[in-house]
Design a protein around this motif. Structure first.
Motif, PDB file in Angstrom:
ATOM      1  N   GLY A  98      -4.390  28.025 -66.513  1.00 62.30           N
ATOM      2  CA  GLY A  98      -5.484  27.802 -65.684  1.00 62.30           C
ATOM      3  C   GLY A  98      -6.322  26.141 -65.907  1.00 62.30           C
ATOM      4  O   GLY A  98      -8.125  26.804 -66.506  1.00 62.30           O
ATOM      5  N   GLY A  99      -6.074  25.596 -66.977  1.00 60.92           N
ATOM      6  CA  GLY A  99      -7.124  24.205 -67.074  1.00 60.92           C
ATOM      7  C   GLY A  99      -7.836  24.667 -68.714  1.00 60.92           C
ATOM      8  O   GLY A  99      -8.492  24.196 -69.252  1.00 60.92           O
ATOM      9  N   ARG A 100      -7.621  25.897 -69.235  1.00 56.47           N
ATOM     10  CA  ARG A 100      -7.688  25.877 -70.788  1.00 56.47           C
ATOM     11  C   ARG A 100      -6.818  25.239 -71.614  1.00 56.47           C
ATOM     12  O   ARG A 100      -5.496  25.672 -72.015  1.00 56.47           O
ATOM     13  CB  ARG A 100      -8.253  27.368 -70.979  1.00 56.47           C
ATOM     14  N   GLU A 101      -7.184  24.398 -72.972  1.00 53.35           N
ATOM     15  CA  GLU A 101      -5.931  23.824 -73.472  1.00 53.35           C
ATOM     16  C   GLU A 101      -5.670  24.644 -74.695  1.00 53.35           C
ATOM     17  O   GLU A 101      -6.575  25.493 -74.744  1.00 53.35           O
ATOM     18  CB  GLU A 101      -6.532  22.896 -74.150  1.00 53.35           C
ATOM     19  N   PHE A 102      -4.608  24.914 -75.521  1.00 57.99           N
ATOM     20  CA  PHE A 102      -4.469  25.602 -76.654  1.00 57.99           C
ATOM     21  C   PHE A 102      -3.661  24.573 -77.317  1.00 57.99           C
ATOM     22  O   PHE A 102      -2.612  23.877 -77.754  1.00 57.99           O
ATOM     23  CB  PHE A 102      -3.807  26.175 -75.713  1.00 57.99           C
ATOM     24  N   ASP A 103      -4.047  25.526 -78.433  1.00 50.95           N
ATOM     25  CA  ASP A 103      -3.776  24.044 -80.293  1.00 50.95           C
ATOM     26  C   ASP A 103      -2.610  25.746 -80.996  1.00 50.95           C
ATOM     27  O   ASP A 103      -2.077  25.030 -81.547  1.00 50.95           O
ATOM     28  CB  ASP A 103      -4.268  23.972 -80.630  1.00 50.95           C
ATOM     29  N   ASN A 104      -2.673  26.733 -80.523  1.00 53.96           N
ATOM     30  CA  ASN A 104      -2.200  27.704 -80.850  1.00 53.96           C
ATOM     31  C   ASN A 104      -1.958  28.987 -80.101  1.00 53.96           C
ATOM     32  O   ASN A 104      -2.017  29.095 -79.133  1.00 53.96           O
ATOM     33  CB  ASN A 104      -2.527  28.029 -82.425  1.00 53.96           C
ATOM     34  N   PHE A 105      -0.259  29.616 -80.251  1.00 52.45           N
ATOM     35  CA  PHE A 105      -0.168  30.457 -79.437  1.00 52.45           C
ATOM     36  C   PHE A 105      -0.998  31.874 -79.350  1.00 52.45           C
ATOM     37  O   PHE A 105      -1.043  32.846 -77.963  1.00 52.45           O
ATOM     38  CB  PHE A 105       1.548  31.490 -80.232  1.00 52.45           C
ATOM     39  N   LEU A 149       2.368  36.661 -69.427  1.00 55.54           N
ATOM     40  CA  LEU A 149       2.884  35.616 -69.536  1.00 55.54           C
ATOM     41  C   LEU A 149       4.581  36.195 -69.333  1.00 55.54           C
ATOM     42  O   LEU A 149       5.481  35.864 -68.281  1.00 55.54           O
ATOM     43  CB  LEU A 149       3.305  34.579 -68.854  1.00 55.54           C
ATOM     44  N   GLY A 150       4.971  36.841 -70.504  1.00 55.57           N
ATOM     45  CA  GLY A 150       6.704  37.309 -70.249  1.00 55.57           C
ATOM     46  C   GLY A 150       7.097  36.805 -71.607  1.00 55.57           C
ATOM     47  O   GLY A 150       7.938  36.528 -71.437  1.00 55.57           O
ATOM     48  N   ILE A 151       5.982  35.265 -72.152  1.00 56.73           N
ATOM     49  CA  ILE A 151       6.515  34.682 -73.417  1.00 56.73           C
ATOM     50  C   ILE A 151       6.386  34.708 -74.580  1.00 56.73           C
ATOM     51  O   ILE A 151       5.425  35.658 -74.831  1.00 56.73           O
ATOM     52  CB  ILE A 151       5.377  33.195 -73.099  1.00 56.73           C
ATOM     53  N   ALA A 152       7.556  35.357 -75.691  1.00 56.21           N
ATOM     54  CA  ALA A 152       7.879  36.038 -76.569  1.00 56.21           C
ATOM     55  C   ALA A 152       7.109  34.439 -77.708  1.00 56.21           C
ATOM     56  O   ALA A 152       7.053  33.234 -77.161  1.00 56.21           O
ATOM     57  CB  ALA A 152       9.469  36.613 -77.084  1.00 56.21           C
ATOM     58  N   ALA A 153       6.927  34.743 -79.187  1.00 59.75           N
ATOM     59  CA  ALA A 153       6.260  33.771 -79.951  1.00 59.75           C
ATOM     60  C   ALA A 153       7.429  33.253 -80.420  1.00 59.75           C
ATOM     61  O   ALA A 153       8.512  33.732 -80.180  1.00 59.75           O
ATOM     62  CB  ALA A 153       5.384  35.141 -81.134  1.00 59.75           C
ATOM     63  N   PRO A 154       7.313  32.298 -80.699  1.00 60.75           N
ATOM     64  CA  PRO A 154       8.404  31.263 -81.294  1.00 60.75           C
ATOM     65  C   PRO A 154       8.833  31.934 -82.317  1.00 60.75           C
ATOM     66  O   PRO A 154       7.765  32.436 -83.117  1.00 60.75           O
ATOM     67  CB  PRO A 154       8.128  30.063 -81.058  1.00 60.75           C
ATOM     68  N   ALA A 155       9.629  30.692 -83.720  1.00 65.46           N
ATOM     69  CA  ALA A 155       9.971  31.775 -84.358  1.00 65.46           C
ATOM     70  C   ALA A 155       9.593  30.687 -85.637  1.00 65.46           C
ATOM     71  O   ALA A 155       9.620  30.937 -86.470  1.00 65.46           O
ATOM     72  CB  ALA A 155      11.357  31.389 -84.695  1.00 65.46           C
ATOM     73  N   GLU A 156       9.106  29.328 -84.918  1.00 62.23           N
ATOM     74  CA  GLU A 156       8.309  28.833 -85.899  1.00 62.23           C
ATOM     75  C   GLU A 156       6.755  29.322 -86.384  1.00 62.23           C
ATOM     76  O   GLU A 156       6.160  29.398 -85.184  1.00 62.23           O
ATOM     77  CB  GLU A 156       8.110  27.146 -85.107  1.00 62.23           C
ATOM     78  N   ILE A 157       6.161  29.495 -88.119  1.00 61.51           N
ATOM     79  CA  ILE A 157       5.412  29.685 -88.172  1.00 61.51           C
ATOM     80  C   ILE A 157       4.995  28.394 -88.998  1.00 61.51           C
ATOM     81  O   ILE A 157       6.035  28.160 -90.604  1.00 61.51           O
ATOM     82  CB  ILE A 157       5.601  31.504 -88.631  1.00 61.51           C
ATOM     83  N   VAL A 158       4.093  28.602 -89.391  1.00 55.72           N
ATOM     84  CA  VAL A 158       3.291  27.320 -90.150  1.00 55.72           C
ATOM     85  C   VAL A 158       2.167  28.386 -91.136  1.00 55.72           C
ATOM     86  O   VAL A 158       1.020  28.973 -91.113  1.00 55.72           O
ATOM     87  CB  VAL A 158       2.164  25.659 -89.712  1.00 55.72           C
ATOM     88  N   THR A 178      -0.693  29.816 -88.602  1.00 58.10           N
ATOM     89  CA  THR A 178      -0.689  28.991 -87.388  1.00 58.10           C
ATOM     90  C   THR A 178       0.543  29.506 -86.841  1.00 58.10           C
ATOM     91  O   THR A 178       1.748  28.883 -86.669  1.00 58.10           O
ATOM     92  CB  THR A 178      -0.919  27.685 -87.179  1.00 58.10           C
ATOM     93  N   ILE A 179       0.838  29.796 -85.575  1.00 56.23           N
ATOM     94  CA  ILE A 179       2.467  29.968 -84.323  1.00 56.23           C
ATOM     95  C   ILE A 179       1.721  28.930 -83.159  1.00 56.23           C
ATOM     96  O   ILE A 179       0.679  28.798 -82.345  1.00 56.23           O
ATOM     97  CB  ILE A 179       2.307  31.322 -83.827  1.00 56.23           C
ATOM     98  N   PRO A 180       2.875  27.954 -83.280  1.00 54.99           N
ATOM     99  CA  PRO A 180       2.109  26.787 -82.495  1.00 54.99           C
ATOM    100  C   PRO A 180       2.594  27.249 -80.625  1.00 54.99           C
ATOM    101  O   PRO A 180       3.076  28.204 -81.227  1.00 54.99           O
ATOM    102  CB  PRO A 180       3.000  25.506 -82.661  1.00 54.99           C
ATOM    103  N   PRO A 181       1.838  26.513 -80.053  1.00 55.18           N
ATOM    104  CA  PRO A 181       2.202  26.870 -78.453  1.00 55.18           C
ATOM    105  C   PRO A 181       3.127  26.560 -77.521  1.00 55.18           C
ATOM    106  O   PRO A 181       3.717  25.855 -76.911  1.00 55.18           O
ATOM    107  CB  PRO A 181       1.215  26.669 -77.635  1.00 55.18           C
TER     108      PRO A 181
END
Length: 378
Positions: free
Chosen positions: A168-175, A225-234, A139-142
């Motif tokens: 856009g109104g859509r909620e997320f719990d992972n990247f 969007l130009g957002i890289a994934a975070p280093a944190e991985i669960v 799991t990769i957090p958003p």
């Protein structure tokens, strides 16, 4: 330099992927029909002239057709793909008539029809659940990783470490879900809710588009969007007893993405050129097989979900079309008139044939046929 599997590997992978899935889809119909006492006259994998088969003790002819792009089960009493009864149906002896598809109550007919797509979903659930049990889940957090300069995310003022709540109104719990959402919305203006230093804020931007090529030379277009994934991985292990639950969650998550993709296609945000047919499936099958057994099995799960989802669309000639008519029959308390069904199925056939022409045109383009022809003419 792009790598491409050979034609032989594509053909082998295509048969290995689609053949069992078609068989299991039709087996779902067959087993449900058998459970309710319906006689199956023919169980065919493929269409066209029979190239081999046998007849079992129940009188069912199991056969392979020359064209291995589908299959069907023909139950006693059926006359055509619309499951309209044979004119001689009512003249059958009572015992034989009771074993026909048309003699069964509405709810049983609906279950028999739905059992095919359900079988496809079950295949995916088993595969994805087994992989979860074997390898665990990631799991990769958003949370925003590094922000590339000049991208929509940078223009919107997002920074590394911002936790994205919704786009856009859509909620997320992972990247990964967030990336999948944006990939189908290039050019769309969206509002982004995020949290920075414990404070919630909102910004907006227009999702950009990235065009790249994978290792096989396939051109991939996606919104970014130009957002890289975070280093944190669960990383989490999955007990065997919980694997089916994870399989169900992942399967329905993928179904949700397909529904989303269909909506984006209808809205015009995803070009129809992205639609592929048997040739592109064969190409992707060969590519996934060349990456290894695990990649191929996951690809089979995705194709199985696609088969189940497509067959549930409310289009005459597909399982979803039958279920639509059964729903109407349930509301009206009587079947839809034969002439209405006949015209509906004719329209459905025309729509499916038109779609096949379109996806074949797209497939030929994916193989570079039109580009090569343009070069020869030029």
């Amino acid at each position: 330099m792009s790598q491409s599997p050979g034609i032989l590997m594509m053909v082998i992978a295509f048969v290995l992927a689609l053949g069992p899935l078609v068989f299991l889809h039709e087996l779902g119909h067959y087993l449900a029909g058998r459970w309710f006492g319906v006689k199956a006259e023919v169980f065919s994998v493929g269409f066209g002239r029979e190239i081999g088969g046998f007849t079992d003790k129940r009188g069912t002819r199991w056969k392979f057709g020359m064209l291995p792009l589908g299959g069907y089960v023909r139950f006693a009493g059926d006359m055509n793909p619309g499951s309209q009864p044979d004119p001689n149906w009512l003249a059958l002896p009572a015992a034989e008539r009771a074993r026909t598809f048309q003699a069964k109550p509405l709810w049983q007919r609906a279950i028999i029809v739905a059992a095919g797509p359900i079988a496809n979903f079950l295949v995916a659930i088993v595969i994805l659940g087994a992989f979860a049990a074997a390898y665990g889940t990631i799991t990769i957090p958003p949370v925003a990783g590094p922000i590339k300069a000049g991208t929509p995310a940078a223009t919107a003022g997002l920074r590394e470490g911002d936790r994205i709540l919704s786009i856009g109104g859509r909620e997320f719990d992972n990247f990964n879900d967030m990336a999948a959402f944006t990939s189908m919305r290039a050019g769309m203006r969206v509002e982004i809710d995020y949290v920075r230093d414990g404070q919630q804020a909102r910004t907006e931007t227009v999702i950009g588009q990235d065009v790249s090529k994978d290792r096989f030379g396939n051109e991939v277009r996606r919104g970014v969007l130009g957002i890289a994934a975070p280093a944190e991985i669960v990383r989490s292990t999955v007990p065997v007893w919980q694997a089916p639950i994870v399989g169900v969650e992942r399967t329905f998550s993928l179904v949700g993405m397909m529904v989303d993709g269909l909506g984006q296609l209808i809205a015009g945000r995803v070009p129809v050129s992205e639609l592929g047919g048997p040739m592109r499936i064969a190409k992707m099958s060969g590519e996934s097989l060349s990456l290894g057994f695990e990649s191929f099995v996951v690809f089979v799960a995705l194709i199985s979900i696609n088969l189940g989802f497509i067959n549930l669309l409310p289009v005459p000639m597909l399982d979803g079309g039958h279920l639509l008519f059964y729903a109407i029959e349930g509301v009206r308390r009587r079947p839809v008139e034969p002439q209405v069904m006949e015209w509906a199925f004719r329209g459905g056939l025309v729509a499916i044939l038109a779609l096949m022409v379109l996806v074949t045109f797209n497939d030929l383009g994916a193989f570079g046929v039109w580009r090569n022809l343009a070069g020869l003419i030029g």
